[in-house]
Structure formats: C-alpha cells, structure tokens
Motif scaffolding. Structure first.
Motif, mmCIF file in Angstrom:
data_model
loop_
_atom_site.group_PDB
_atom_site.id
_atom_site.type_symbol
_atom_site.label_atom_id
_atom_site.label_comp_id
_atom_site.label_asym_id
_atom_site.label_seq_id
_atom_site.Cartn_x
_atom_site.Cartn_y
_atom_site.Cartn_z
ATOM 1 N N ARG A 172 6.793 11.267 -13.136
ATOM 2 C CA ARG A 172 7.769 10.900 -12.099
ATOM 3 C C ARG A 172 7.324 11.373 -10.718
ATOM 4 O O ARG A 172 7.585 10.705 -9.715
ATOM 5 N N THR A 189 4.823 1.124 -13.767
ATOM 6 C CA THR A 189 3.514 0.676 -13.270
ATOM 7 C C THR A 189 2.420 1.615 -13.740
ATOM 8 O O THR A 189 1.354 1.184 -14.206
ATOM 9 N N LEU A 190 2.675 2.916 -13.631
ATOM 10 C CA LEU A 190 1.680 3.893 -14.080
ATOM 11 C C LEU A 190 1.532 3.884 -15.594
ATOM 12 O O LEU A 190 0.425 4.076 -16.115
ATOM 13 N N GLU A 247 7.438 4.177 -12.258
ATOM 14 C CA GLU A 247 6.838 4.870 -13.399
ATOM 15 C C GLU A 247 6.251 3.875 -14.388
ATOM 16 O O GLU A 247 5.196 4.117 -14.980
ATOM 17 N N ALA A 259 4.522 8.950 -9.538
ATOM 18 C CA ALA A 259 5.112 7.668 -9.149
ATOM 19 C C ALA A 259 5.797 7.764 -7.791
ATOM 20 O O ALA A 259 5.634 6.883 -6.930
#
Length: 253
Positions: free
Chosen positions: A33, A45-46, A43, A36
């Motif tokens: 978190r 996306t990661l 989050e 991000a």
C-alpha cells in the motif's frame, strides 16, 4: 522505505518496476500500500505487475519481495509448493497454541503459514528468526513480536546468532514450532543446512512443548543434516492433523 513520492513519478510499468527492484536491493520487503501510494498507482496495478513474471518482484500478502532469479524467489516458490497441505498443517498447529502463550516459530516454508494463522489468535508473544514470519506478523497481531537477529542466511530468509540459547533463554518460550525437511524411517528429523541446527536445538532445550510442522511429502525423506530424533519432540503436525500421517504410517508420541 524511502519516500518515492518525493521523486518524479514513473511514466510506465518498466520504469516503475525498475524503481521497485532498486529499493528491494536494500530492503527485504516493501509494504504494497505504501509503494502504491508513493507511485500514484492502484495496489491492483502492482499486483498485476508482480504476477506477470517479468517485474523482478512478487507479491506476498500485503508486501512486495524480490522475484525471479534470487534466493528469495526460491524460498517463495517452495512456500507455494503443496501450499494447501502447508496451510492445513498450519491450521492444525495453531489449534495447539493456548491463549496467552509465548510461541517460537522456526524458519522453513510451512511455519510462516502458522505465523499468518496466529494473527487470529490471542498469544502473548511470538519469537522468530524468520524474516517471512516477522513480516507476516508485523502490524497484524496484538502479540509482542520478538525478532532474533544475527547472520542473515538468504536461502532460508532467517537470521542466526552465535549464541541462540543465551538469547532465547530469557524470553520464556513455552511452545516451539520447528520445521523439518525430512522425517526418515519414522525417527530421524533432518534439515538442509548446518546453520539451522543450533537454533532448533536451543528451542528443543527451552520449550516445554516442541512440534514439528511440515506437509506429509517430507515423510520418508532424509536431508543433509540431522537435528533431532522423533522422541525428542512432542509430535509431528501435517495436513492430516497431529500425529496422523496415514500415507506413511508415522506414529508420534
């Protein structure tokens, strides 16, 4: 973690992933978190980047850790093997922990699943030298978490002090959960590395109860280093329960 937000935000996934990998060169994990937020992305996306297999890192719960081509990745891959069995073994082990206990968690690829399970139980203190277990417990439990430092062994993501017995003695460990890479001929417990033995032996000496936690695929295997015999522990916990290993007929006392 450094404040990524203080720098220009990356324009694409390649630059973003390269920046994350650079930070992971100097720290074993990054909170998902926080990364991000600092990079200005979701989050998810990661998580997608990590799942692609090309990012150089993977997602472990709420953390990013180094990925393919590193010792850490090998450890995480081992944790994922027989993951359902490991999770079941961890749940059975957690049921053995009384409220308010002081617990020791060994390194290995099954015991960290027990760390996750213990976040839902009322224990007084958790003592560990395993980075993965410490990360899983951090911020998720009201228990005291005592991390034992020492020489870092990246293959097992664990720290090993020169005098584990002296360090552990004042901590009041009541119940220990040990890992094993093999249980040979229903009597010999073994592991892969010589450096693991001193910590295991210290816990065996100090704790009133000591349980070996592993998935049943380890039964019948013999690793490089013997650390105990079956009669020195309280029992073996697998996905089948406490001392229940019908596939190989192991009996625990």
């Amino acid at each position: 973690m450094g404040r990524l937000g203080a720098m220009t935000r990356p324009s694409g996934s390649a630059e973003r992933n390269a920046r994350i990998c650079l930070l992971l060169e100097v720290t074993p994990s990054l909170r998902l978190r926080d990364v991000a937020r600092d990079l200005g992305v979701a989050e998810m996306t990661l998580r997608r980047d990590a799942a692609s297999g090309k990012a150089g890192f993977i997602c472990q719960g709420g953390y990013l850790v180094r990925g393919r081509g590193t010792d850490t990745y090998d450890f995480e891959e081992q944790m994922r093997r027989a993951s359902e069995a490991k999770l079941a073994a961890a749940d059975h082990a957690a049921a053995l922990v009384p409220e308010g206990a002081c617990v020791f968690l060994d390194t290995g690829t099954t015991v960290p699943h027990l760390a996750r399970a213990l976040t839902q139980r009322r224990v007084k203190r958790v003592v560990t030298h395993c980075l993965t277990s410490a990360e899983l417990l951090h911020g998720r439990t009201s228990a005291e978490v005592e991390f034992i430092g020492g020489r870092l062994q990246s293959r097992t993501r664990s720290c090993h002090p020169p005098d584990p017995l002296g360090l552990l003695r004042p901590l009041g460990i009541e119940i220990g959960f040990l890992s094993a890479g093999g249980l040979w001929e229903n009597r010999e417990l073994s592991c892969s590395h010589e450096y693991e033995v001193a910590m295991k032996r210290a816990v065996l000496e100090l704790a009133a109860e000591n349980w070996v936690v592993m998935d049943s695929s380890k039964i019948g295997l013999r690793r490089a280093v013997r650390f105990a015999s079956l009669d020195e522990v309280s029992g073996v916990v697998t996905e089948h329960g406490v001392g229940e290993t019908p596939a190989r007929g192991v009996q625990t006392g």
